[in-house]
Design an enzyme around this catalytic site. Structure first.
Site, PDB file in Angstrom:
ATOM      1  N   SER A 149     -12.259   4.054 -15.901  1.00  0.00           N
ATOM      2  CA  SER A 149     -10.965   3.490 -16.332  1.00  0.00           C
ATOM      3  C   SER A 149     -10.215   3.054 -15.088  1.00  0.00           C
ATOM      4  O   SER A 149     -10.448   3.590 -13.994  1.00  0.00           O
ATOM      5  CB  SER A 149     -10.150   4.566 -17.059  1.00  0.00           C
ATOM      6  OG  SER A 149      -8.812   4.136 -17.239  1.00  0.00           O
ATOM      7  N   TYR A 166      -6.967  13.080 -17.512  1.00  0.00           N
ATOM      8  CA  TYR A 166      -7.682  11.808 -17.682  1.00  0.00           C
ATOM      9  C   TYR A 166      -7.878  11.146 -16.310  1.00  0.00           C
ATOM     10  O   TYR A 166      -8.984  10.741 -15.956  1.00  0.00           O
ATOM     11  CB  TYR A 166      -6.874  10.899 -18.618  1.00  0.00           C
ATOM     12  CG  TYR A 166      -7.599   9.648 -19.063  1.00  0.00           C
ATOM     13  CD1 TYR A 166      -8.720   9.728 -19.881  1.00  0.00           C
ATOM     14  CD2 TYR A 166      -7.143   8.382 -18.692  1.00  0.00           C
ATOM     15  CE1 TYR A 166      -9.375   8.590 -20.305  1.00  0.00           C
ATOM     16  CE2 TYR A 166      -7.786   7.230 -19.120  1.00  0.00           C
ATOM     17  CZ  TYR A 166      -8.909   7.339 -19.929  1.00  0.00           C
ATOM     18  OH  TYR A 166      -9.560   6.198 -20.345  1.00  0.00           O
TER      19      TYR A 166
HETATM   20  N1  LIG Z   1      -9.153   1.470 -24.714  1.00  0.00           N
HETATM   21  C1  LIG Z   1      -8.737   1.406 -23.440  1.00  0.00           C
HETATM   22  O1  LIG Z   1      -7.706   0.792 -23.111  1.00  0.00           O
HETATM   23  C2  LIG Z   1      -9.555   2.075 -22.366  1.00  0.00           C
HETATM   24  C3  LIG Z   1      -9.163   1.860 -21.027  1.00  0.00           C
HETATM   25  C4  LIG Z   1      -9.887   2.458 -20.019  1.00  0.00           C
HETATM   26  C5  LIG Z   1     -10.997   3.221 -20.313  1.00  0.00           C
HETATM   27  N2  LIG Z   1     -11.350   3.420 -21.614  1.00  0.00           N
HETATM   28  C6  LIG Z   1     -12.534   4.239 -21.865  1.00  0.00           C
HETATM   29  O2  LIG Z   1     -13.379   3.572 -22.767  1.00  0.00           O
HETATM   30  C7  LIG Z   1     -14.172   4.534 -23.480  1.00  0.00           C
HETATM   31  C8  LIG Z   1     -14.095   4.241 -24.965  1.00  0.00           C
HETATM   32  O3  LIG Z   1     -12.770   4.492 -25.403  1.00  0.00           O
HETATM   33  P1  LIG Z   1     -12.063   3.682 -26.592  1.00  0.00           P
HETATM   34  O4  LIG Z   1     -10.829   3.109 -26.022  1.00  0.00           O
HETATM   35  O5  LIG Z   1     -13.037   2.796 -27.265  1.00  0.00           O
HETATM   36  O6  LIG Z   1     -11.621   4.912 -27.511  1.00  0.00           O
HETATM   37  P2  LIG Z   1     -12.110   5.421 -28.933  1.00  0.00           P
HETATM   38  O7  LIG Z   1     -12.051   4.335 -29.941  1.00  0.00           O
HETATM   39  O8  LIG Z   1     -11.301   6.657 -29.150  1.00  0.00           O
HETATM   40  O9  LIG Z   1     -13.659   5.791 -28.708  1.00  0.00           O
HETATM   41  C9  LIG Z   1     -14.075   6.974 -28.098  1.00  0.00           C
HETATM   42  C10 LIG Z   1     -15.541   7.167 -28.395  1.00  0.00           C
HETATM   43  O10 LIG Z   1     -15.978   8.349 -27.704  1.00  0.00           O
HETATM   44  C11 LIG Z   1     -16.687   9.147 -28.607  1.00  0.00           C
HETATM   45  N3  LIG Z   1     -16.595  10.558 -28.259  1.00  0.00           N
HETATM   46  C12 LIG Z   1     -15.497  11.278 -27.942  1.00  0.00           C
HETATM   47  N4  LIG Z   1     -15.828  12.567 -27.752  1.00  0.00           N
HETATM   48  C13 LIG Z   1     -17.171  12.652 -27.957  1.00  0.00           C
HETATM   49  C14 LIG Z   1     -18.106  13.712 -27.930  1.00  0.00           C
HETATM   50  N5  LIG Z   1     -17.727  14.977 -27.659  1.00  0.00           N
HETATM   51  N6  LIG Z   1     -19.393  13.445 -28.178  1.00  0.00           N
HETATM   52  C15 LIG Z   1     -19.791  12.178 -28.461  1.00  0.00           C
HETATM   53  N7  LIG Z   1     -18.961  11.131 -28.507  1.00  0.00           N
HETATM   54  C16 LIG Z   1     -17.652  11.375 -28.270  1.00  0.00           C
HETATM   55  C17 LIG Z   1     -16.037   8.896 -29.970  1.00  0.00           C
HETATM   56  O11 LIG Z   1     -16.955   9.202 -31.005  1.00  0.00           O
HETATM   57  P3  LIG Z   1     -16.845  10.454 -32.018  1.00  0.00           P
HETATM   58  O12 LIG Z   1     -15.401  10.863 -32.102  1.00  0.00           O
HETATM   59  O13 LIG Z   1     -17.385   9.902 -33.294  1.00  0.00           O
HETATM   60  O14 LIG Z   1     -17.724  11.502 -31.422  1.00  0.00           O
HETATM   61  C18 LIG Z   1     -15.808   7.395 -29.885  1.00  0.00           C
HETATM   62  O15 LIG Z   1     -16.969   6.699 -30.271  1.00  0.00           O
HETATM   63  C19 LIG Z   1     -13.619   5.914 -23.078  1.00  0.00           C
HETATM   64  O16 LIG Z   1     -14.428   6.468 -22.075  1.00  0.00           O
HETATM   65  C20 LIG Z   1     -12.256   5.583 -22.518  1.00  0.00           C
HETATM   66  O17 LIG Z   1     -11.792   6.547 -21.609  1.00  0.00           O
HETATM   67  C21 LIG Z   1     -10.656   2.871 -22.649  1.00  0.00           C
END
Ligand SMILES: NC(=O)c1ccc[n+]([C@@H]2O[C@H](COP(=O)([O-])OP(=O)(O)OC[C@H]3O[C@@H](n4cnc5c(N)ncnc54)[C@H](OP(=O)(O)O)[C@@H]3O)[C@@H](O)[C@H]2O)c1
Length: 262
Positions: A149, A166
């Site tokens: 991130s 985080y």
């Molecule tokens: N959206 C942003 O602006 C942003 C910015 C920077 C970085 N990121 C990073 O991008 C990645 C995806 O995030 P997102 O924004 O798409 O959020 P999201 O929609 O909340 O997706 C998170 C994903 O992680 C999975 N997950 C969480 N805990 C888990 C576990 N214990 N075992 C297996 N899977 C798990 C969830 O699946 P289940 O709950 O079904 O297990 C879900 O598929 C993350 O690493 C986040 O930190 C996002």
């Protein structure tokens, strides 16, 4: 045309494992891998979501395998990787995307919240990679992409968006990426990290996207003046997952509209 000009973007015969494919950026990356011709293995805890995505990918002509995986549980990761190998016979690409963003700082976060952040965001990558890397080494080929991130290198000033666990866990992802890259480059495996800026997802829609104060501050900071649009992360993920990035190793590629250059 000589091979010099074949940039290697083709993913047509690849198997890509997407960890955290049940929503948000991971689900969209899985769609992008499938659109690029790869078979995809969809991993996360919410199997109903994975099955719906798998059906969507298959009805568009792709191939998808659904495997339950809790990245905080090493045994679950071992079983999941073995199930993918049984179903797909090999793993070419590993996208470590599972993550949680727990709000709070050193004064408010408890140990359970610190552990959940590191168990998911850092050890989750370790647990899955532990079982995928030996397979990649054996085949002398692999592309590993770790989703970090921008919050690995910058923090939020506004009190309501403070997320120290985080910040710390995503910074750890960069160190882990460099360590893995150094160790596995000689086996034909590249390991790189991606740093998304702000994108709409389950993680952000109920929090950051709900706050005009945050969005105004973000718009003022980001030279592009807006959050990332759906799909704008996929080009970077696919590039780092393809042979076009064969000499890119241990890098952190930020996709944030330029926010971190200001
Ligand atoms: N959206 C942003 O602006 C942003 C910015 C920077 C970085 N990121 C990073 O991008 C990645 C995806 O995030 P997102 O924004 O798409 O959020 P999201 O929609 O909340 O997706 C998170 C994903 O992680 C999975 N997950 C969480 N805990 C888990 C576990 N214990 N075992 C297996 N899977 C798990 C969830 O699946 P289940 O709950 O079904 O297990 C879900 O598929 C993350 O690493 C986040 O930190 C996002």
């Amino acid at each position: 045309m000589t091979d010099f000009f074949n940039l290697g973007f083709n993913l047509g015969d690849r198997v890509a494992v997407v960890v955290g494919a049940s929503s948000g950026l991971g689900a969209d990356a899985a769609r992008a891998y499938a659109a690029a011709g790869a078979d995809v293995a969809l991993l996360a805890r919410r199997v109903d979501r994975l099955e719906a995505l798998g059906e969507e990918i298959e009805s568009a002509g792709g191939r998808a395998v659904v495997v339950r995986c809790d990245v905080t549980d090493e045994g679950s990761c071992r079983t999941a990787v073995s199930a993918v190998l049984d179903a797909c016979e090999r793993i070419d690409i590993l996208l470590n995307n599972a993550g949680v963003a727990v709000r709070g700082g050193v004064e408010t976060l408890n140990d359970e919240e610190w552990d959940r952040s590191f168990d998911t965001n850092v050890k989750g990558i370790v647990h899955v990679s532990k079982y995928v890397v030996p397979h990649m080494k054996e085949r002398s080929y692999g592309k590993i992409v770790n989703i970090a991130s921008v919050n690995a290198v910058i923090a939020d000033k506004q009190d309501v968006f403070v997320r120290h666990a985080y910040n710390a866990s995503k910074a750890a992802v960069l160190g882990l990426t460099r360590g893995m890259a150094c160790s596995y480059a000689r086996y034909g495996i590249t390991v790189n990290a991606v740093g998304p800026g702000l994108f709409a997802s389950e993680m952000t829609e109920s929090t950051l996207f709900k706050s005009d104060e945050f969005l105004d501050a973000y718009g003022a900071l980001d030279p592009t003046g807006r959050p990332g649009r759906r799909g704008e992360l996929n080009g970077t993920i696919l590039y780092l997952s393809s042979d076009a990035s064969s000499y890119v190793q241990g890098q952190f590629v930020v996709v944030d509209g330029g926010m971190t250059i200001v």
